[in-house]
Design a protein around this motif. Structure first.
Motif, PDB file in Angstrom:
ATOM      1  N   LEU A   1       0.836  -1.179  -0.180  1.00 24.73           N
ATOM      2  CA  LEU A   1       0.071   0.181   0.059  1.00 24.73           C
ATOM      3  C   LEU A   1       0.755   1.305   0.028  1.00 24.73           C
ATOM      4  N   ALA A   2       1.872   1.234   0.861  1.00 26.63           N
ATOM      5  CA  ALA A   2       2.924   2.321   0.820  1.00 26.63           C
ATOM      6  C   ALA A   2       3.399   2.657  -0.458  1.00 26.63           C
ATOM      7  N   PHE A   3       4.119   1.418  -0.962  1.00 24.02           N
ATOM      8  CA  PHE A   3       4.779   1.600  -2.238  1.00 24.02           C
ATOM      9  C   PHE A   3       3.774   2.290  -3.416  1.00 24.02           C
ATOM     10  N   LEU A   4       2.413   1.752  -3.318  1.00 19.80           N
ATOM     11  CA  LEU A   4       1.687   2.260  -4.459  1.00 19.80           C
ATOM     12  C   LEU A   4       1.015   3.751  -4.207  1.00 19.80           C
ATOM     13  N   GLY A   5       1.219   3.767  -2.899  1.00 14.34           N
ATOM     14  CA  GLY A   5       0.624   5.200  -2.603  1.00 14.34           C
ATOM     15  C   GLY A   5       1.580   6.507  -2.849  1.00 14.34           C
ATOM     16  N   LEU A   6       2.893   5.976  -2.793  1.00 10.61           N
ATOM     17  CA  LEU A   6       4.142   6.902  -3.065  1.00 10.61           C
ATOM     18  C   LEU A   6       4.035   6.893  -4.455  1.00 10.61           C
ATOM     19  N   LEU A   7       3.726   6.050  -5.346  1.00 13.16           N
ATOM     20  CA  LEU A   7       3.634   6.281  -6.792  1.00 13.16           C
ATOM     21  C   LEU A   7       2.899   7.222  -7.136  1.00 13.16           C
ATOM     22  N   ALA A   8       1.558   6.908  -6.587  1.00 14.15           N
ATOM     23  CA  ALA A   8       0.281   7.874  -6.679  1.00 14.15           C
ATOM     24  C   ALA A   8       0.628   9.505  -6.333  1.00 14.15           C
ATOM     25  N   ALA A   9       1.327   9.544  -5.493  1.00 14.06           N
ATOM     26  CA  ALA A   9       1.940  10.869  -4.994  1.00 14.06           C
ATOM     27  C   ALA A   9       2.826  11.505  -5.749  1.00 14.06           C
ATOM     28  N   THR A  10       3.737  10.729  -6.339  1.00 13.00           N
ATOM     29  CA  THR A  10       4.530  10.993  -7.402  1.00 13.00           C
ATOM     30  C   THR A  10       3.849  11.571  -8.757  1.00 13.00           C
ATOM     31  N   ILE A  11       3.123  10.928  -9.104  1.00  9.48           N
ATOM     32  CA  ILE A  11       2.388  11.408 -10.393  1.00  9.48           C
ATOM     33  C   ILE A  11       1.623  12.703  -9.798  1.00  9.48           C
ATOM     34  N   TRP A  12       0.822  12.981  -8.650  1.00 13.71           N
ATOM     35  CA  TRP A  12       0.192  13.895  -8.207  1.00 13.71           C
ATOM     36  C   TRP A  12       1.260  15.128  -8.341  1.00 13.71           C
ATOM     37  N   TRP A  13       2.416  15.105  -7.572  1.00 14.83           N
ATOM     38  CA  TRP A  13       3.130  16.144  -7.512  1.00 14.83           C
ATOM     39  C   TRP A  13       3.826  16.560  -8.673  1.00 14.83           C
ATOM     40  N   ASP A  14       4.318  15.547  -9.736  1.00 13.32           N
ATOM     41  CA  ASP A  14       4.975  15.980 -10.762  1.00 13.32           C
ATOM     42  C   ASP A  14       4.296  16.423 -11.926  1.00 13.32           C
ATOM     43  N   ALA A  15       2.981  16.031 -11.877  1.00 11.42           N
ATOM     44  CA  ALA A  15       1.992  16.407 -13.083  1.00 11.42           C
ATOM     45  C   ALA A  15       1.526  18.077 -12.674  1.00 11.42           C
ATOM     46  N   ARG A  16       1.479  18.115 -11.219  1.00  7.68           N
ATOM     47  CA  ARG A  16       1.052  19.324 -11.081  1.00  7.68           C
ATOM     48  C   ARG A  16       2.255  20.726 -10.904  1.00  7.68           C
ATOM     49  N   LEU A  17       3.330  20.286 -10.467  1.00  9.30           N
ATOM     50  CA  LEU A  17       4.412  20.990  -9.939  1.00  9.30           C
ATOM     51  C   LEU A  17       5.715  20.840 -10.784  1.00  9.30           C
ATOM     52  N   TYR A  18       5.719  20.140 -11.458  1.00  7.53           N
ATOM     53  CA  TYR A  18       6.904  19.531 -12.473  1.00  7.53           C
ATOM     54  C   TYR A  18       8.241  19.382 -11.391  1.00  7.53           C
ATOM     55  N   ARG A  19       7.904  18.906 -10.353  1.00  9.11           N
ATOM     56  CA  ARG A  19       8.962  18.312  -9.381  1.00  9.11           C
ATOM     57  C   ARG A  19       8.703  17.234  -8.241  1.00  9.11           C
ATOM     58  N   ILE A  20       9.705  16.350  -8.218  1.00 10.02           N
ATOM     59  CA  ILE A  20       9.446  15.205  -7.096  1.00 10.02           C
ATOM     60  C   ILE A  20      10.163  15.585  -5.976  1.00 10.02           C
ATOM     61  N   PRO A  21       9.537  16.056  -5.020  1.00  8.08           N
ATOM     62  CA  PRO A  21      10.121  16.158  -3.557  1.00  8.08           C
ATOM     63  C   PRO A  21      11.140  14.996  -3.229  1.00  8.08           C
ATOM     64  N   ASN A  22      12.261  15.506  -2.789  1.00  3.80           N
ATOM     65  CA  ASN A  22      13.262  14.739  -1.987  1.00  3.80           C
ATOM     66  C   ASN A  22      12.674  13.505  -0.885  1.00  3.80           C
ATOM     67  N   GLY A  23      11.603  14.078  -0.233  1.00 10.02           N
ATOM     68  CA  GLY A  23      10.915  13.426   0.607  1.00 10.02           C
ATOM     69  C   GLY A  23      10.162  11.914   0.093  1.00 10.02           C
ATOM     70  N   LEU A  24       9.925  12.247  -0.942  1.00  6.67           N
ATOM     71  CA  LEU A  24       9.045  11.026  -1.686  1.00  6.67           C
ATOM     72  C   LEU A  24      10.162   9.912  -2.061  1.00  6.67           C
ATOM     73  N   THR A  25      11.521  10.326  -2.595  1.00  7.14           N
ATOM     74  CA  THR A  25      12.441   9.669  -2.998  1.00  7.14           C
ATOM     75  C   THR A  25      12.968   8.826  -1.896  1.00  7.14           C
ATOM     76  N   ALA A  26      13.071   9.755  -0.747  1.00  5.27           N
ATOM     77  CA  ALA A  26      13.817   9.342   0.531  1.00  5.27           C
ATOM     78  C   ALA A  26      12.698   8.176   1.146  1.00  5.27           C
ATOM     79  N   ALA A  27      11.322   8.309   1.031  1.00  3.47           N
ATOM     80  CA  ALA A  27      10.470   7.412   1.544  1.00  3.47           C
ATOM     81  C   ALA A  27      10.327   5.968   0.848  1.00  3.47           C
TER      82      ALA A  27
END
Length: 166
Positions: free
Chosen positions: A11-37
């Protein structure tokens, strides 16, 4: 039967992937916190026995090489730093396996599709605009994290359902 930890990691892995799509599609950046997670979740998976210890160096080596290559591409100006770091975190999960090659292939395929959609939308928006011929074409931003996340979904679904995703 999957344990509670395996279910939580999934669940966490899939949630992080969904969060990645949300962040990058909106702001064109992937927070370091997502990668660290993603990396932290890998540590949890190793501690829970989901990743065999005899292959751990292969996972770490593959992730490290992916980071070096990704940073080289970043310094050439061909990708964002967040994209390079996220790719290395996903390759950390796949290790030195066929899955890492498939992950890169799916990422490239989806990256081409995302780029084509971004280009098509830009062309559609520019239709009818009067452009000054002295100004060159605008640099298009491509949310490549979306392609990386789709490749991550493919990797995880292949892990969950190997017979269906062959």
């Amino acid at each position: 039967m999957a344990t509670a930890i395996e279910f939580a990691v999934t669940l966490a892995f899939l949630g992080l992937l969904a969060a990645t799509i949300w962040w990058d599609a909106r702001l064109y950046r992937i927070p370091n916190g997502l990668t660290a997670a993603f990396v932290g979740l890998f540590v949890v998976a190793v501690a829970a026995g989901q990743v065999p210890l005899d292959g751990l160096w292969g996972h770490m080596g593959a992730g490290g090489i992916a980071l070096l290559v990704g940073m080289g591409v970043y310094f050439l100006g061909c990708a964002g730093g967040g994209d390079a770091k996220l790719l290395s975190a996903l390759i950390l999960w796949s290790g030195w396996t066929f899955d890492s090659l498939r992950l890169v292939f799916v990422m490239a395929l989806m990256g081409g599709l995302v780029s084509a959609v971004v280009w098509g939308v830009a062309q559609w928006r520019r239709r009818g605009e009067i452009r000054d011929p002295d100004t060159g074409p605008a640099q298009l931003k491509v949310p490549y994290g979306v392609a990386l996340a789709v490749a991550g979904f493919d990797f995880w679904l292949r892990k969950l359902f190997p017979a269906l995703m062959a």
